[in-house]
Design a protein around this motif. Structure first.
Motif, PDB file in Angstrom:
ATOM      1  N   ILE A 226      -4.404  -0.745   2.947  1.00  0.00           N
ATOM      2  CA  ILE A 226      -5.136  -0.504   1.704  1.00  0.00           C
ATOM      3  C   ILE A 226      -5.433  -1.861   1.054  1.00  0.00           C
ATOM      4  N   MET A 227      -6.712  -2.120   0.848  1.00  0.00           N
ATOM      5  CA  MET A 227      -7.127  -3.436   0.366  1.00  0.00           C
ATOM      6  C   MET A 227      -7.598  -3.374  -1.082  1.00  0.00           C
ATOM      7  N   HIS A 228      -7.243  -4.399  -1.842  1.00  0.00           N
ATOM      8  CA  HIS A 228      -7.580  -4.442  -3.255  1.00  0.00           C
ATOM      9  C   HIS A 228      -7.582  -5.904  -3.693  1.00  0.00           C
ATOM     10  N   ARG A 229      -8.692  -6.345  -4.289  1.00  0.00           N
ATOM     11  CA  ARG A 229      -8.805  -7.725  -4.773  1.00  0.00           C
ATOM     12  C   ARG A 229      -8.460  -8.754  -3.699  1.00  0.00           C
ATOM     13  N   GLY A 230      -8.968  -8.538  -2.493  1.00  0.00           N
ATOM     14  CA  GLY A 230      -8.787  -9.524  -1.430  1.00  0.00           C
ATOM     15  C   GLY A 230      -7.427  -9.539  -0.765  1.00  0.00           C
ATOM     16  N   ARG A 231      -6.552  -8.595  -1.154  1.00  0.00           N
ATOM     17  CA  ARG A 231      -5.206  -8.565  -0.565  1.00  0.00           C
ATOM     18  C   ARG A 231      -4.863  -7.137  -0.143  1.00  0.00           C
ATOM     19  N   PHE A 232      -3.781  -6.989   0.619  1.00  0.00           N
ATOM     20  CA  PHE A 232      -3.320  -5.650   0.956  1.00  0.00           C
ATOM     21  C   PHE A 232      -2.300  -5.203  -0.088  1.00  0.00           C
ATOM     22  N   VAL A 233      -2.505  -4.022  -0.659  1.00  0.00           N
ATOM     23  CA  VAL A 233      -1.523  -3.513  -1.612  1.00  0.00           C
ATOM     24  C   VAL A 233      -0.527  -2.586  -0.938  1.00  0.00           C
ATOM     25  N   GLU A 234      -0.916  -2.039   0.199  1.00  0.00           N
ATOM     26  CA  GLU A 234      -0.005  -1.139   0.895  1.00  0.00           C
ATOM     27  C   GLU A 234      -0.450  -1.040   2.351  1.00  0.00           C
ATOM     28  N   ALA A 235       0.510  -0.857   3.263  1.00  0.00           N
ATOM     29  CA  ALA A 235       0.191  -0.660   4.668  1.00  0.00           C
ATOM     30  C   ALA A 235       1.218   0.290   5.239  1.00  0.00           C
ATOM     31  N   GLY A 236       0.767   1.205   6.075  1.00  0.00           N
ATOM     32  CA  GLY A 236       1.716   2.140   6.657  1.00  0.00           C
ATOM     33  C   GLY A 236       1.042   3.102   7.608  1.00  0.00           C
ATOM     34  N   THR A 237       1.864   3.955   8.230  1.00  0.00           N
ATOM     35  CA  THR A 237       1.304   4.979   9.091  1.00  0.00           C
ATOM     36  C   THR A 237       0.549   5.978   8.225  1.00  0.00           C
ATOM     37  N   ARG A 238      -0.202   6.845   8.885  1.00  0.00           N
ATOM     38  CA  ARG A 238      -0.931   7.866   8.144  1.00  0.00           C
ATOM     39  C   ARG A 238       0.020   8.669   7.247  1.00  0.00           C
ATOM     40  N   GLU A 239       1.205   8.989   7.781  1.00  0.00           N
ATOM     41  CA  GLU A 239       2.188   9.761   7.011  1.00  0.00           C
ATOM     42  C   GLU A 239       2.678   8.962   5.802  1.00  0.00           C
ATOM     43  N   ASP A 240       2.988   7.675   6.023  1.00  0.00           N
ATOM     44  CA  ASP A 240       3.453   6.835   4.902  1.00  0.00           C
ATOM     45  C   ASP A 240       2.434   6.868   3.768  1.00  0.00           C
ATOM     46  N   ILE A 241       1.182   6.703   4.137  1.00  0.00           N
ATOM     47  CA  ILE A 241       0.141   6.532   3.113  1.00  0.00           C
ATOM     48  C   ILE A 241      -0.212   7.858   2.431  1.00  0.00           C
ATOM     49  N   TYR A 242      -0.360   8.911   3.209  1.00  0.00           N
ATOM     50  CA  TYR A 242      -0.798  10.170   2.591  1.00  0.00           C
ATOM     51  C   TYR A 242       0.359  10.973   1.988  1.00  0.00           C
ATOM     52  N   ASN A 243       1.551  10.869   2.601  1.00  0.00           N
ATOM     53  CA  ASN A 243       2.664  11.675   2.087  1.00  0.00           C
ATOM     54  C   ASN A 243       3.565  10.923   1.123  1.00  0.00           C
ATOM     55  N   ASN A 244       3.567   9.609   1.220  1.00  0.00           N
ATOM     56  CA  ASN A 244       4.480   8.847   0.378  1.00  0.00           C
ATOM     57  C   ASN A 244       3.825   7.574  -0.169  1.00  0.00           C
ATOM     58  N   PRO A 245       2.672   7.708  -0.810  1.00  0.00           N
ATOM     59  CA  PRO A 245       2.008   6.503  -1.336  1.00  0.00           C
ATOM     60  C   PRO A 245       2.832   5.929  -2.480  1.00  0.00           C
ATOM     61  N   ILE A 246       3.012   4.616  -2.505  1.00  0.00           N
ATOM     62  CA  ILE A 246       3.829   3.989  -3.541  1.00  0.00           C
ATOM     63  C   ILE A 246       2.952   3.209  -4.524  1.00  0.00           C
ATOM     64  N   HIS A 247       2.071   2.388  -3.994  1.00  0.00           N
ATOM     65  CA  HIS A 247       1.285   1.544  -4.899  1.00  0.00           C
ATOM     66  C   HIS A 247       0.359   2.398  -5.754  1.00  0.00           C
ATOM     67  N   ILE A 248       0.284   2.011  -6.997  1.00  0.00           N
ATOM     68  CA  ILE A 248      -0.479   2.792  -7.952  1.00  0.00           C
ATOM     69  C   ILE A 248      -1.963   2.862  -7.542  1.00  0.00           C
ATOM     70  N   TYR A 249      -2.444   1.811  -6.890  1.00  0.00           N
ATOM     71  CA  TYR A 249      -3.838   1.804  -6.450  1.00  0.00           C
ATOM     72  C   TYR A 249      -4.068   2.812  -5.301  1.00  0.00           C
ATOM     73  N   THR A 250      -3.103   2.885  -4.388  1.00  0.00           N
ATOM     74  CA  THR A 250      -3.192   3.865  -3.300  1.00  0.00           C
ATOM     75  C   THR A 250      -3.179   5.281  -3.879  1.00  0.00           C
ATOM     76  N   ARG A 251      -2.297   5.481  -4.863  1.00  0.00           N
ATOM     77  CA  ARG A 251      -2.188   6.810  -5.468  1.00  0.00           C
ATOM     78  C   ARG A 251      -3.490   7.203  -6.157  1.00  0.00           C
ATOM     79  N   ARG A 252      -4.123   6.223  -6.724  1.00  0.00           N
ATOM     80  CA  ARG A 252      -5.409   6.471  -7.360  1.00  0.00           C
ATOM     81  C   ARG A 252      -6.464   6.889  -6.321  1.00  0.00           C
ATOM     82  N   LEU A 253      -6.475   6.183  -5.194  1.00  0.00           N
ATOM     83  CA  LEU A 253      -7.445   6.515  -4.137  1.00  0.00           C
ATOM     84  C   LEU A 253      -7.208   7.929  -3.613  1.00  0.00           C
ATOM     85  N   ILE A 254      -5.933   8.283  -3.436  1.00  0.00           N
ATOM     86  CA  ILE A 254      -5.621   9.602  -2.903  1.00  0.00           C
ATOM     87  C   ILE A 254      -5.993  10.689  -3.911  1.00  0.00           C
ATOM     88  N   ALA A 255      -5.715  10.415  -5.177  1.00  0.00           N
ATOM     89  CA  ALA A 255      -6.061  11.395  -6.212  1.00  0.00           C
ATOM     90  C   ALA A 255      -7.572  11.599  -6.293  1.00  0.00           C
TER      91      ALA A 255
END
Ligand SMILES: Nc1ncnc2c1ncn2[C@@H]1O[C@H](COP(=O)(O)OP(=O)(O)OP(=O)(O)O)[C@@H](O)[C@H]1O
Ligand SMILES: [Mg+2]
Length: 321
Positions: A226-255
């Motif tokens: 997951i990329m934001h402002r030129g950096r990665f804010v989160e990286a993980g398997t599909r399960e990590d990202i969709y089932n357990n998103p941690i970074h607030i930016y990832t959560r925003r994208l999923i929502a």
């Protein structure tokens, strides 16, 4: 084993201005990212417009120069045209572009479009070439009589398949696919994605799949950055990202994925509102005072998140996870 590794890649573009057209500042398009690609796997590179996705893709295929950092191909540094040629990198790493139409030369017939990379790298007779192009068309489900037609005679989905045929002509190991379906209708998107999946199995290909839409890549990717402002804010398997998103930016994208609960609009808007509130309340755990994204911290075998420190992680788990 990762055959492609990117280490601390930075791509900064100068911003010029003033009477003497001097450098006033820099755009930190890519500002320190690490990424590795294994054989036969699909990677998602997701983030909003301007976050640096295309710049990473272009740098990987050699269309853009790194400001600093390294690209390693089978352990060897790829830092020049010569190195790319020597390592066979140009053949093995291909890119499919976002804008299908402008990436195909409108004055060329399909046979010439698809055969161009073959002509650059392989010495085929005219007959061998025609056979090879027919085979490639067949793989992407295009009829043989496409050979002597021009790009404007095809629909968007068909043109994208012609682009795919061209990209696989040299038997690459990695295809960087920059928003390959975003210009297509939903039903056609699914069809093109299915061809990409089918080809992947046949050729043991890896994909770096660039998109701003977590919904589109959901069924495609094994691992997601997951990329934001030129950096990665989160990286993980599909399960990590969709089932357990941690970074607030990832959560925003999923929502923001509309399919999350179209039947229950109220619930959908409530979730979005809650995530926005969290974004405001907890942003200091995820961004420093200058708004810069923190370095990634490893939180499981596969899952990384850019967060202030372990303490902040606990705070997130207790309050918003
Ligand atoms: N050749 C260039 N010269 C100067 N700045 C550039 C250049 N290419 C990109 N940029 C800037 O770098 C940043 C990242 O751009 P990039 O195209 O990589 O974003 P992106 O994530 O692919 O966005 P999108 O989703 O809109 O395609 C942007 O601020 C962009 O304006
Ligand atoms: Mg882009």
């Amino acid at each position: 084993m990762s055959f492609l590794e990117i280490k601390d890649l930075k791509v900064h573009y100068p911003i010029r201005g003033g009477f003497f057209h001097t450098i006033q500042d820099y755009t930190y398009a890519v500002d320190g990212v690490d990424l590795s690609i294994d054989e036969g796997k699909t990677y998602g590179l997701i983030g909003e417009s301007g976050s640096g996705k295309t710049t990473i893709g272009k740098t990987i295929v050699g269309l853009e120069k790194p400001t600093s950092g390294k690209i390693l191909y089978n352990g060897q540094t790829v830092n020049s045209k010569r190195a790319r040629k020597k390592l066979g990198y140009n053949k093995e790493v291909q890119m499919i572009f976002q804008d299908v139409f402008s990436s195909l030369d409108p004055r060329k017939k399909v046979i010439d479009i698809i055969a161009e990379p073959l002509r650059n790298y392989e010495n085929l007779t005219k007959e061998e070439e025609r056979k090879k192009v027919l085979e490639l068309l067949n793989i992407v489900g295009m009829p043989g009589d496409s050979l002597y037609k021009y790009p404007h005679e095809f629909s968007g989905g068909q043109r994208q398949r012609i682009g795919i045929a061209r990209a696989i002509a040299l038997n690459p190991k990695l295809i960087v696919a920059d928003e390959p379906v975003s210009a297509l209708d939903l039903s056609v998107q699914a069809q093109v994605l299915n061809y990409l999946k089918k080809i992947q199995k046949e050729f043991n290909l890896s994909y770096l799949f660039i998109s701003h839409d977590l919904g589109v890549v959901k069924h495609m990717c094994d691992y997601i950055y997951i990329m934001h402002r030129g950096r990665f804010v989160e990286a993980g398997t599909r399960e990590d990202i969709y089932n357990n998103p941690i970074h607030i930016y990832t959560r925003r994208l999923i929502a923001a994925i509309p399919e999350i609960d179209v039947k229950n609009k109220e619930k959908y808007y409530m979730i979005r509102k809650k995530v926005e509130e969290e974004y405001n309340n907890y942003s200091s755990l995820f961004y420093d005072e200058d708004g810069k994204v923190f370095d990634l911290i490893q939180i499981s075998d596969t899952h990384y998140v850019a967060i202030k420190d372990k303490e902040a992680l606990k705070n997130v788990e207790n309050n918003i996870a």
